[in-house]
Design a protein around this motif. Structure first.
Motif, PDB file in Angstrom:
ATOM      1  N   ASP A  77       0.829  -1.209   0.000  1.00  0.00           N
ATOM      2  CA  ASP A  77       0.000   0.000   0.000  1.00  0.00           C
ATOM      3  C   ASP A  77       0.856   1.249   0.000  1.00  0.00           C
ATOM      4  N   SER A  78       0.311   2.329  -0.539  1.00  0.00           N
ATOM      5  CA  SER A  78       0.908   3.637  -0.322  1.00  0.00           C
ATOM      6  C   SER A  78       0.295   4.179   0.961  1.00  0.00           C
ATOM      7  N   PRO A  79       1.116   4.402   2.014  1.00  0.00           N
ATOM      8  CA  PRO A  79       0.537   4.892   3.277  1.00  0.00           C
ATOM      9  C   PRO A  79      -0.183   6.228   3.087  1.00  0.00           C
ATOM     10  N   ALA A  80       0.354   7.084   2.207  1.00  0.00           N
ATOM     11  CA  ALA A  80      -0.252   8.401   1.988  1.00  0.00           C
ATOM     12  C   ALA A  80      -1.611   8.259   1.310  1.00  0.00           C
ATOM     13  N   HIS A  81      -1.667   7.378   0.345  1.00  0.00           N
ATOM     14  CA  HIS A  81      -2.883   7.113  -0.406  1.00  0.00           C
ATOM     15  C   HIS A  81      -3.968   6.576   0.531  1.00  0.00           C
ATOM     16  N   LEU A  82      -3.555   5.652   1.394  1.00  0.00           N
ATOM     17  CA  LEU A  82      -4.502   5.016   2.300  1.00  0.00           C
ATOM     18  C   LEU A  82      -5.033   6.008   3.339  1.00  0.00           C
ATOM     19  N   GLU A  83      -4.121   6.894   3.797  1.00  0.00           N
ATOM     20  CA  GLU A  83      -4.504   7.837   4.855  1.00  0.00           C
ATOM     21  C   GLU A  83      -5.277   9.044   4.340  1.00  0.00           C
ATOM     22  N   ALA A  84      -5.184   9.314   3.046  1.00  0.00           N
ATOM     23  CA  ALA A  84      -5.788  10.543   2.509  1.00  0.00           C
ATOM     24  C   ALA A  84      -7.259  10.723   2.917  1.00  0.00           C
ATOM     25  N   PRO A  85      -8.108   9.696   2.843  1.00  0.00           N
ATOM     26  CA  PRO A  85      -9.530   9.895   3.200  1.00  0.00           C
ATOM     27  C   PRO A  85      -9.813   9.665   4.691  1.00  0.00           C
ATOM     28  N   ARG A  86      -8.766   9.641   5.513  1.00  0.00           N
ATOM     29  CA  ARG A  86      -8.896   9.279   6.916  1.00  0.00           C
ATOM     30  C   ARG A  86      -9.982  10.035   7.680  1.00  0.00           C
ATOM     31  N   GLU A  87      -9.999  11.354   7.505  1.00  0.00           N
ATOM     32  CA  GLU A  87     -10.940  12.154   8.298  1.00  0.00           C
ATOM     33  C   GLU A  87     -12.389  11.908   7.887  1.00  0.00           C
ATOM     34  N   ILE A  88     -12.586  11.564   6.632  1.00  0.00           N
ATOM     35  CA  ILE A  88     -13.952  11.313   6.172  1.00  0.00           C
ATOM     36  C   ILE A  88     -14.399   9.894   6.555  1.00  0.00           C
ATOM     37  N   LEU A  89     -13.414   8.996   6.739  1.00  0.00           N
ATOM     38  CA  LEU A  89     -13.752   7.617   7.116  1.00  0.00           C
ATOM     39  C   LEU A  89     -14.017   7.488   8.620  1.00  0.00           C
ATOM     40  N   LYS A  90     -13.355   8.343   9.409  1.00  0.00           N
ATOM     41  CA  LYS A  90     -13.483   8.266  10.874  1.00  0.00           C
ATOM     42  C   LYS A  90     -14.940   8.272  11.329  1.00  0.00           C
ATOM     43  N   PRO A  91     -15.760   9.237  10.886  1.00  0.00           N
ATOM     44  CA  PRO A  91     -17.172   9.221  11.332  1.00  0.00           C
ATOM     45  C   PRO A  91     -17.941   7.993  10.872  1.00  0.00           C
ATOM     46  N   LEU A  92     -17.394   7.250   9.895  1.00  0.00           N
ATOM     47  CA  LEU A  92     -18.059   6.011   9.448  1.00  0.00           C
ATOM     48  C   LEU A  92     -17.567   4.800  10.241  1.00  0.00           C
ATOM     49  N   GLY A  93     -16.767   5.074  11.275  1.00  0.00           N
ATOM     50  CA  GLY A  93     -16.293   3.966  12.106  1.00  0.00           C
ATOM     51  C   GLY A  93     -15.086   3.253  11.528  1.00  0.00           C
ATOM     52  N   VAL A  94     -14.388   3.908  10.605  1.00  0.00           N
ATOM     53  CA  VAL A  94     -13.210   3.285   9.982  1.00  0.00           C
ATOM     54  C   VAL A  94     -11.967   4.085  10.369  1.00  0.00           C
ATOM     55  N   GLU A  95     -11.023   3.424  11.052  1.00  0.00           N
ATOM     56  CA  GLU A  95      -9.771   4.083  11.440  1.00  0.00           C
ATOM     57  C   GLU A  95      -8.663   3.594  10.520  1.00  0.00           C
ATOM     58  N   VAL A  96      -7.900   4.539   9.963  1.00  0.00           N
ATOM     59  CA  VAL A  96      -6.836   4.167   9.033  1.00  0.00           C
ATOM     60  C   VAL A  96      -5.486   4.643   9.559  1.00  0.00           C
ATOM     61  N   ILE A  97      -4.528   3.731   9.653  1.00  0.00           N
ATOM     62  CA  ILE A  97      -3.161   4.111  10.017  1.00  0.00           C
ATOM     63  C   ILE A  97      -2.243   3.678   8.870  1.00  0.00           C
ATOM     64  N   GLY A  98      -1.683   4.663   8.170  1.00  0.00           N
ATOM     65  CA  GLY A  98      -0.778   4.371   7.052  1.00  0.00           C
ATOM     66  C   GLY A  98       0.669   4.425   7.500  1.00  0.00           C
ATOM     67  N   PHE A  99       1.025   5.572   8.115  1.00  0.00           N
ATOM     68  CA  PHE A  99       2.383   5.775   8.627  1.00  0.00           C
ATOM     69  C   PHE A  99       2.398   5.520  10.120  1.00  0.00           C
ATOM     70  N   TRP A 100       3.507   5.007  10.623  1.00  0.00           N
ATOM     71  CA  TRP A 100       3.658   4.895  12.067  1.00  0.00           C
ATOM     72  C   TRP A 100       3.923   6.301  12.605  1.00  0.00           C
ATOM     73  N   PRO A 101       3.057   6.820  13.517  1.00  0.00           N
ATOM     74  CA  PRO A 101       3.207   8.207  13.957  1.00  0.00           C
ATOM     75  C   PRO A 101       4.356   8.372  14.951  1.00  0.00           C
ATOM     76  N   GLU A 102       4.851   9.596  15.085  1.00  0.00           N
ATOM     77  CA  GLU A 102       5.926   9.843  16.050  1.00  0.00           C
ATOM     78  C   GLU A 102       5.459   9.565  17.471  1.00  0.00           C
ATOM     79  N   ASP A 103       4.213   9.942  17.749  1.00  0.00           N
ATOM     80  CA  ASP A 103       3.646   9.646  19.059  1.00  0.00           C
ATOM     81  C   ASP A 103       2.784   8.389  18.935  1.00  0.00           C
ATOM     82  N   PRO A 104       3.252   7.262  19.498  1.00  0.00           N
ATOM     83  CA  PRO A 104       2.525   6.000  19.307  1.00  0.00           C
ATOM     84  C   PRO A 104       1.076   6.050  19.796  1.00  0.00           C
ATOM     85  N   ALA A 105       0.783   6.967  20.708  1.00  0.00           N
ATOM     86  CA  ALA A 105      -0.591   7.075  21.224  1.00  0.00           C
ATOM     87  C   ALA A 105      -1.577   7.360  20.087  1.00  0.00           C
TER      88      ALA A 105
END
Ligand SMILES: [Mn+2]
Length: 437
Positions: free
Chosen positions: A107-135
């Motif tokens: 997968d392209s992490p950027a491609h996968l994460e691009a719609p993240r904010e619109i998917l969140k309210p639909l109950g879908v959480e997307v993590i493409g890149f490992w964030p600096e803050d693991p929380a």
């Protein structure tokens, strides 16, 4: 609301989920957009997703996990992207099953994460890149107020996230840096996950990587330089009640029963012909892992390998009866003694006409391993073609011809070559992916 859980009465006997159980369905390696040769797998994916929607409703699944490789490439065809979003939308309309998606190495992490904010309210959480803050990659489910499970959504950890390359490093040094990096990420993920909820709430980690001692199929792309990023199953802290892995396409445990590869839902290559395919139901109750059940994925289209000799090709095919299936079986025929100039593919295709299978390709079976002499004049066309598709092997054959090469020199050269190829592939992949600004 139509399709809401409570109304699925016809399945209520089978679907009886114990009360106060949080039920996870672990899947991975969908590879939407995958081709086999020139042949699209879209119809098989349509059938699988249809089946999956049914299974989620029937078993009253609370959380669907896709542990990487949603798509087959960083820049998937639009039909595959449509398939993904249609599925998420249908799942949402069918009930309240939540989804956690992490990026795999395809997968392209950027491609996968691009719609993240619109998917969140639909109950879908997307993590493409490992964030600096693991929380930021730790998710309380079904929600922060009433957590039944905490998911540390660890995606594929890329080489460049894990180490800074330096000239002249040995394979052992690279391996140590990669595995140390992976271990550290999982250790910090478990701590961050633990902070989200009291100890009575179980933790689950995802991952897209190779665990040592597991069996691969032929269709996984090498994940870290020279396969050096493989970790032992002890890389996952004991704090995790279950580890949902992706990358290897055969379903299997990785060391411990609770560390699992779900495998790919459809056979992705002829190397997986005849493999059993499954997804895993994982139940959490009373603050711990309660049960695991494998759900077999039906074979929508069998992939079959047939071995024969050129004189017996016709007869072999005439006698061949494919297993009953929804879609016509796809065949790969390995001929032990191909004769140059004879069009075996045409013969095979003619035999298949009007029957419930299609011949995708005819290959020379590899009775002898491709070693040094194979590059000589005795190499058949098929062997040469095989070689051309394997740069590492060509490089190795070239090194065979180099006089006075010490094993240490050889190791350094192979490593440098692998690293260059890896960089080249990564560059190609990011060139494929849409620009991010
Ligand atoms: Mn994969």
């Amino acid at each position: 609301m139509p399709g809401k859980r409570g109304e699925l009465k016809h399945d209520s006997m089978k679907a009886s989920k114990p009360t106060a159980t949080f039920r996870v369905l672990h899947t991975a390696d969908w590879h939407l957009g995958k081709l086999l040769g020139d042949n699209s797998r879209e119809v098989e994916h349509v059938r699988f997703l249809e089946w999956l929607l049914g299974a989620i409703a029937e078993h009253q699944v609370d959380l669907l996990i896709i542990a990487g490789d949603v798509f087959d490439s960083a820049n998937p065809p639009q039909t595959a992207v449509t398939q993904y979003y249609s599925f998420l939308s249908r799942l949402r309309r069918a009930g309240d099953c939540q989804v956690v998606v992490v990026a795999g190495n395809h997968d392209s992490p950027a491609h996968l994460e691009a719609p993240r904010e619109i998917l969140k309210p639909l109950g879908v959480e997307v993590i493409g890149f490992w964030p600096e803050d693991p929380a930021q990659a730790c998710i309380a489910l079904p929600g922060r107020q009433n957590p039944a499970l905490i998911v540390a959504a660890v995606p594929f950890l890329r080489d460049r996230d894990l180490r800074v390359g330096a000239a002249g490093q040995s394979a052992t040094e690279i391996q140590q840096e990669l595995t140390r990096g992976i271990r550290e990420r999982y250790a910090s993920a478990s701590l961050a996950a633990r902070e989200l909820a009291p100890d009575s709430v179980p933790l689950l980690a995802t991952g897209h990587l190779t665990v040592t001692g597991c069996t691969s199929a032929e269709s996984e792309r090498e994940i870290h330089i020279g396969g050096l990023g493989a970790v032992g199953s002890d890389a996952f802290p004991e704090a995790f009640a279950y580890v949902a892995l992706g990358h290897l396409h055969r379903p299997q445990k990785a060391g411990r029963e609770i560390i699992r590869y779900s495998g790919s839902p459809i056979p992705l290559s002829f190397g997986e012909a005849g493999d059993h395919k499954e997804v895993r139901l994982v139940d959490f109750a009373g603050g711990k892992l309660q049960a695991q059940t494998a759900l077999s994925v039906p074979v929508f289209r069998p992939l079959i390998r047939l071995a024969t000799r050129h004189a017996e090709l016709k007869q072999t095919l005439e006698q061949f009866a494919p297993p009953a299936s929804d879609l016509p079986a796809w065949l790969e025929i390995a001929v032990e003694d191909p004769v140059p100039g004879e069009n075996l593919y045409e013969i095979a295709r003619d035999c298949a006409a009007g029957r419930n299978y299609e011949v995708l390709r005819v290959v020379a079976s590899r009775t002898q391993p491709l070693a040094g002499p194979a590059l000589g004049e005795k190499a058949s066309f098929e062997e040469a073609a095989d070689l051309l598709s394997n740069p590492a092997q060509i490089f190795s054959l070239r090194l065979d011809q180099e006089p006075g090469l010490t094993p240490e020199d050889r190791e350094q050269l192979v490593l440098a070559f692998t690293e260059l190829r890896h960089l080249h592939q990564e560059r190609q992949r990011s060139a494929d992916a849409p620009a991010v600004s």
